[in-house]
Design an enzyme around this catalytic site. Structure first.
Site, PDB file in Angstrom:
ATOM      1  N   LEU A  86     -54.311   5.767 -15.783  1.00 38.68           N
ATOM      2  CA  LEU A  86     -53.445   6.519 -14.865  1.00 38.68           C
ATOM      3  C   LEU A  86     -52.342   7.247 -15.632  1.00 38.68           C
ATOM      4  O   LEU A  86     -51.629   8.075 -15.067  1.00 38.68           O
ATOM      5  CB  LEU A  86     -52.796   5.559 -13.862  1.00 38.68           C
ATOM      6  CG  LEU A  86     -53.732   4.836 -12.882  1.00 38.68           C
ATOM      7  CD1 LEU A  86     -52.948   3.808 -12.068  1.00 38.68           C
ATOM      8  CD2 LEU A  86     -54.406   5.838 -11.945  1.00 38.68           C
TER       9      LEU A  86
ATOM     10  N   GLY B 160     -49.900  -4.962  -9.596  1.00 37.11           N
ATOM     11  CA  GLY B 160     -49.808  -4.608 -11.017  1.00 37.11           C
ATOM     12  C   GLY B 160     -49.302  -3.206 -11.299  1.00 37.11           C
ATOM     13  O   GLY B 160     -48.768  -2.930 -12.382  1.00 37.11           O
TER      14      GLY B 160
ATOM     15  N   ASP C 178     -43.912  -3.344 -22.191  1.00 36.59           N
ATOM     16  CA  ASP C 178     -44.633  -4.161 -21.200  1.00 36.59           C
ATOM     17  C   ASP C 178     -43.713  -5.215 -20.583  1.00 36.59           C
ATOM     18  O   ASP C 178     -43.713  -5.428 -19.377  1.00 36.59           O
ATOM     19  CB  ASP C 178     -45.837  -4.870 -21.857  1.00 36.59           C
ATOM     20  CG  ASP C 178     -47.048  -3.955 -21.962  1.00 36.59           C
ATOM     21  OD1 ASP C 178     -47.136  -2.986 -21.180  1.00 36.59           O
ATOM     22  OD2 ASP C 178     -47.914  -4.204 -22.824  1.00 36.59           O
TER      23      ASP C 178
ATOM     24  N   ILE D 265     -50.862  -8.785 -12.462  1.00 34.66           N
ATOM     25  CA  ILE D 265     -50.573  -7.575 -13.247  1.00 34.66           C
ATOM     26  C   ILE D 265     -51.776  -6.645 -13.355  1.00 34.66           C
ATOM     27  O   ILE D 265     -51.655  -5.511 -13.790  1.00 34.66           O
ATOM     28  CB  ILE D 265     -50.021  -7.908 -14.656  1.00 34.66           C
ATOM     29  CG1 ILE D 265     -51.100  -8.491 -15.575  1.00 34.66           C
ATOM     30  CG2 ILE D 265     -48.813  -8.832 -14.571  1.00 34.66           C
ATOM     31  CD1 ILE D 265     -50.732  -8.379 -17.042  1.00 34.66           C
TER      32      ILE D 265
ATOM     33  N   ALA E  60     -52.952 -15.919 -21.748  1.00 33.13           N
ATOM     34  CA  ALA E  60     -52.177 -15.990 -22.991  1.00 33.13           C
ATOM     35  C   ALA E  60     -52.602 -14.865 -23.932  1.00 33.13           C
ATOM     36  O   ALA E  60     -52.552 -14.999 -25.148  1.00 33.13           O
ATOM     37  CB  ALA E  60     -52.357 -17.356 -23.651  1.00 33.13           C
ATOM     38  N   GLY E  61     -53.018 -13.738 -23.338  1.00 32.04           N
ATOM     39  CA  GLY E  61     -53.369 -12.565 -24.144  1.00 32.04           C
ATOM     40  C   GLY E  61     -52.113 -11.760 -24.461  1.00 32.04           C
ATOM     41  O   GLY E  61     -50.983 -12.249 -24.291  1.00 32.04           O
TER      42      GLY E  61
ATOM     43  N   LYS F 193     -53.051  -2.811 -29.504  1.00 32.68           N
ATOM     44  CA  LYS F 193     -51.625  -3.153 -29.463  1.00 32.68           C
ATOM     45  C   LYS F 193     -51.166  -3.974 -30.671  1.00 32.68           C
ATOM     46  O   LYS F 193     -50.013  -3.898 -31.068  1.00 32.68           O
ATOM     47  CB  LYS F 193     -51.299  -3.924 -28.178  1.00 32.68           C
ATOM     48  CG  LYS F 193     -51.302  -3.041 -26.941  1.00 32.68           C
ATOM     49  CD  LYS F 193     -50.871  -3.825 -25.720  1.00 32.68           C
ATOM     50  CE  LYS F 193     -50.954  -2.960 -24.487  1.00 32.68           C
ATOM     51  NZ  LYS F 193     -50.517  -3.673 -23.275  1.00 32.68           N
TER      52      LYS F 193
ATOM     53  N   ALA G  79     -50.687  -9.194 -22.949  1.00 32.19           N
ATOM     54  CA  ALA G  79     -49.784  -8.931 -21.825  1.00 32.19           C
ATOM     55  C   ALA G  79     -48.989 -10.193 -21.482  1.00 32.19           C
ATOM     56  O   ALA G  79     -47.777 -10.128 -21.259  1.00 32.19           O
ATOM     57  CB  ALA G  79     -50.581  -8.459 -20.615  1.00 32.19           C
TER      58      ALA G  79
HETATM   59  P1  NAP Z   1     -56.185  -9.765 -23.598  1.00 38.03           P
HETATM   60  O1  NAP Z   1     -55.195  -9.784 -24.691  1.00 38.03           O
HETATM   61  O2  NAP Z   1     -57.591  -9.397 -23.860  1.00 38.03           O
HETATM   62  O3  NAP Z   1     -56.148 -11.216 -22.902  1.00 38.03           O
HETATM   63  C1  NAP Z   1     -57.063 -11.534 -21.889  1.00 38.03           C
HETATM   64  C2  NAP Z   1     -56.646 -12.836 -21.216  1.00 38.03           C
HETATM   65  O4  NAP Z   1     -57.511 -13.055 -20.095  1.00 38.03           O
HETATM   66  C3  NAP Z   1     -56.748 -14.071 -22.109  1.00 38.03           C
HETATM   67  O5  NAP Z   1     -55.742 -14.988 -21.736  1.00 38.03           O
HETATM   68  C4  NAP Z   1     -58.139 -14.600 -21.719  1.00 38.03           C
HETATM   69  O6  NAP Z   1     -58.302 -15.990 -21.945  1.00 38.03           O
HETATM   70  C5  NAP Z   1     -58.121 -14.338 -20.239  1.00 38.03           C
HETATM   71  N1  NAP Z   1     -59.469 -14.275 -19.624  1.00 38.03           N
HETATM   72  C6  NAP Z   1     -60.401 -13.304 -19.779  1.00 38.03           C
HETATM   73  N2  NAP Z   1     -61.500 -13.579 -19.040  1.00 38.03           N
HETATM   74  C7  NAP Z   1     -61.242 -14.767 -18.416  1.00 38.03           C
HETATM   75  C8  NAP Z   1     -61.990 -15.584 -17.509  1.00 38.03           C
HETATM   76  N3  NAP Z   1     -63.215 -15.254 -17.109  1.00 38.03           N
HETATM   77  N4  NAP Z   1     -61.427 -16.731 -17.047  1.00 38.03           N
HETATM   78  C9  NAP Z   1     -60.181 -17.079 -17.441  1.00 38.03           C
HETATM   79  N5  NAP Z   1     -59.417 -16.351 -18.302  1.00 38.03           N
HETATM   80  C10 NAP Z   1     -59.942 -15.200 -18.774  1.00 38.03           C
HETATM   81  O7  NAP Z   1     -55.706  -8.759 -22.437  1.00 38.03           O
HETATM   82  P2  NAP Z   1     -54.208  -8.349 -22.040  1.00 38.03           P
HETATM   83  O8  NAP Z   1     -53.761  -7.189 -22.825  1.00 38.03           O
HETATM   84  O9  NAP Z   1     -53.382  -9.573 -22.047  1.00 38.03           O
HETATM   85  O10 NAP Z   1     -54.414  -7.817 -20.535  1.00 38.03           O
HETATM   86  C11 NAP Z   1     -54.709  -8.700 -19.491  1.00 38.03           C
HETATM   87  C12 NAP Z   1     -54.840  -7.899 -18.177  1.00 38.03           C
HETATM   88  O11 NAP Z   1     -53.579  -7.360 -17.837  1.00 38.03           O
HETATM   89  C13 NAP Z   1     -55.808  -6.717 -18.286  1.00 38.03           C
HETATM   90  O12 NAP Z   1     -56.561  -6.648 -17.076  1.00 38.03           O
HETATM   91  C14 NAP Z   1     -54.895  -5.503 -18.397  1.00 38.03           C
HETATM   92  O13 NAP Z   1     -55.457  -4.333 -17.829  1.00 38.03           O
HETATM   93  C15 NAP Z   1     -53.696  -5.980 -17.553  1.00 38.03           C
HETATM   94  N6  NAP Z   1     -52.430  -5.334 -17.977  1.00 38.03           N
HETATM   95  C16 NAP Z   1     -51.678  -4.735 -17.003  1.00 38.03           C
HETATM   96  C17 NAP Z   1     -50.485  -4.123 -17.360  1.00 38.03           C
HETATM   97  C18 NAP Z   1     -49.660  -3.449 -16.306  1.00 38.03           C
HETATM   98  O14 NAP Z   1     -48.800  -2.647 -16.668  1.00 38.03           O
HETATM   99  N7  NAP Z   1     -49.863  -3.745 -15.030  1.00 38.03           N
HETATM  100  C19 NAP Z   1     -50.052  -4.133 -18.694  1.00 38.03           C
HETATM  101  C20 NAP Z   1     -50.830  -4.786 -19.662  1.00 38.03           C
HETATM  102  C21 NAP Z   1     -52.036  -5.377 -19.280  1.00 38.03           C
HETATM  103  P3  NAP Z   1     -58.784 -16.535 -23.391  1.00 38.03           P
HETATM  104  O15 NAP Z   1     -57.577 -16.523 -24.250  1.00 38.03           O
HETATM  105  O16 NAP Z   1     -59.304 -17.878 -23.082  1.00 38.03           O
HETATM  106  O17 NAP Z   1     -59.854 -15.569 -23.856  1.00 38.03           O
END
Ligand code: NAP
Length: 319
Positions: free
Chosen positions: A16, A286, A121, A263, A146-147, A76, A149
């Site tokens: 977006l 989000g 963020d 989010i 714990a990713g 990132k 974000a």
């Molecule tokens: P990331 O670094 O890839 O982390 C992904 C997280 O999701 C990890 O904690 C992972 O767990 C968990 N996960 C993935 N699949 C899962 C499942 N099936 N069951 C349980 N846990 C699961 O991603 P990120 O950057 O943190 O982003 C996370 C989300 O936030 C994304 O959808 C992104 O689009 C959104 N986001 C939104 C904003 C906003 O401005 N609204 C900003 C940033 C991100 P493990 O550690 O066990 O793999």
């Protein structure tokens, strides 16, 4: 010369951000264009554009000047080694979502460009939360995920004085967040940094610092039932590929009635948020975090107030 900004991500097609920023540039009369840099390899992208290591040299091969980048998944963390300098937040969180490229003058009068990294963020998250809750201090907050974000969100929450529990599928990653942030103080900075500076000050002061240590616990997603909370934050990427999740039960939501902040913004009303609404909980979507982090990004790039209303409208019409 038109200034170029853009999102560096993969995939980035459905972002977006172009709609949000191009509307802001138009409204503010800024001669700039926001593009999508959907690249499969960060290294190849930088080499192709810069034939060098630092982002600050990108402008050489662009039809305009690249003055800033929004950085998203999966770059990132990997972008950090290409920055000339980074903010304290980026260093603490270990991730950068905003790059600003500025011209500076060397002492011999020649010009050079500097790429600086920021993280908006956590600011976007906290701002969105404060639109619903006046003070975050002392709030009990459970963060799922714990990713990258989640790391930024926990950092913001700790700085604001919240009591945080991080739960994740991979528990080691939640434990690492707790460890990494244990010395972050509610007013910013680290206890270690302050101790070093005030080595010879009285123990009274040291005790005050001790009591300011981050209140942060961690565990597995399945442990949610053990933690009551005022705010439940969903920061996993689970909605990207799964329609149903079972780590938040309706019983938990009905019993605790937390404010639920998911989010993920596609879909805007995630299954968790629907479940929260069914249970009588208040929610935050989000897109509020996305908007507020973009507002901060604009302000970093242009050193002036962002046209938030315009950006919000552009984001909503693009849904
Ligand atoms: P990331 O670094 O890839 O982390 C992904 C997280 O999701 C990890 O904690 C992972 O767990 C968990 N996960 C993935 N699949 C899962 C499942 N099936 N069951 C349980 N846990 C699961 O991603 P990120 O950057 O943190 O982003 C996370 C989300 O936030 C994304 O959808 C992104 O689009 C959104 N986001 C939104 C904003 C906003 O401005 N609204 C900003 C940033 C991100 P493990 O550690 O066990 O793999």
């Amino acid at each position: 010369m038109t200034k170029i900004y853009g999102i560096l991500a993969h995939p980035a097609r459905h972002s977006l951000s172009p709609a949000i920023f191009n509307a802001a540039f138009l409204a503010e009369g800024i001669n700039a264009r926001y593009e999508v840099f959907d690249v499969e390899s960060l290294e190849k992208f930088l080499k192709m554009l810069a034939r060098g290591r630092k982002i600050s040299r990108l402008e050489n091969s662009s039809p305009g000047y690249i003055c800033g980048l929004s950085v998203s998944l999966p770059y990132k963390e990997s972008i950090l080694k290409y920055l000339d300098e980074m903010s304290e937040d980026v260093r603490a969180i270990g991730a950068c979502n905003t790059v600003k490229i500025t011209d500076i003058q060397n002492s011999d009068g020649s010009a050079k460009k500097i790429a600086s990294g920021f993280n908006t963020d956590w600011i976007g998250f906290i701002e969105a939360l404060k639109e619903k809750i006046a003070s975050v201090k002392e709030l009990n907050v459970v963060v799922l995920g714990a990713g990258g974000a989640a790391r930024a969100i926990v950092y913001g929450l700790i700085k604001e004085g919240a009591k945080v529990v991080v739960l994740n599928r991979t528990v080691e990653k939640a434990a690492k967040i707790a460890k990494d942030f244990e010395n972050i103080r509610a007013d910013g900075g680290t206890t270690e940094g302050n101790r070093a500076d005030e080595n010879n000050r009285a123990t009274e002061r040291d005790r005050a610092i001790e009591s300011d240590r981050a209140d942060i616990q961690f565990g597995a997603l399945e442990e949610l039932e053990n933690f009551k909370c005022d705010v439940l934050v969903q920061a996993t990427s689970v909605w990207l590929d799964e329609k149903e999740v079972d780590f938040v039960s309706e019983e938990y939501l009905q019993k605790n009635k937390p404010l639920v902040f998911d989010i993920v913004y596609k879909p805007l009303i995630t299954p968790l948020l629907q479940s929260a609404l069914n249970s009588g909980c208040k929610i935050i979507t989000g897109d509020k975090m996305l908007l507020n982090q973009a507002v901060k990004q604009f302000e970093i790039w242009f050193d002036k107030k962002a046209p938030k209303e315009v950006m919000s409208k552009a984001m909503n019409t693009d849904h």
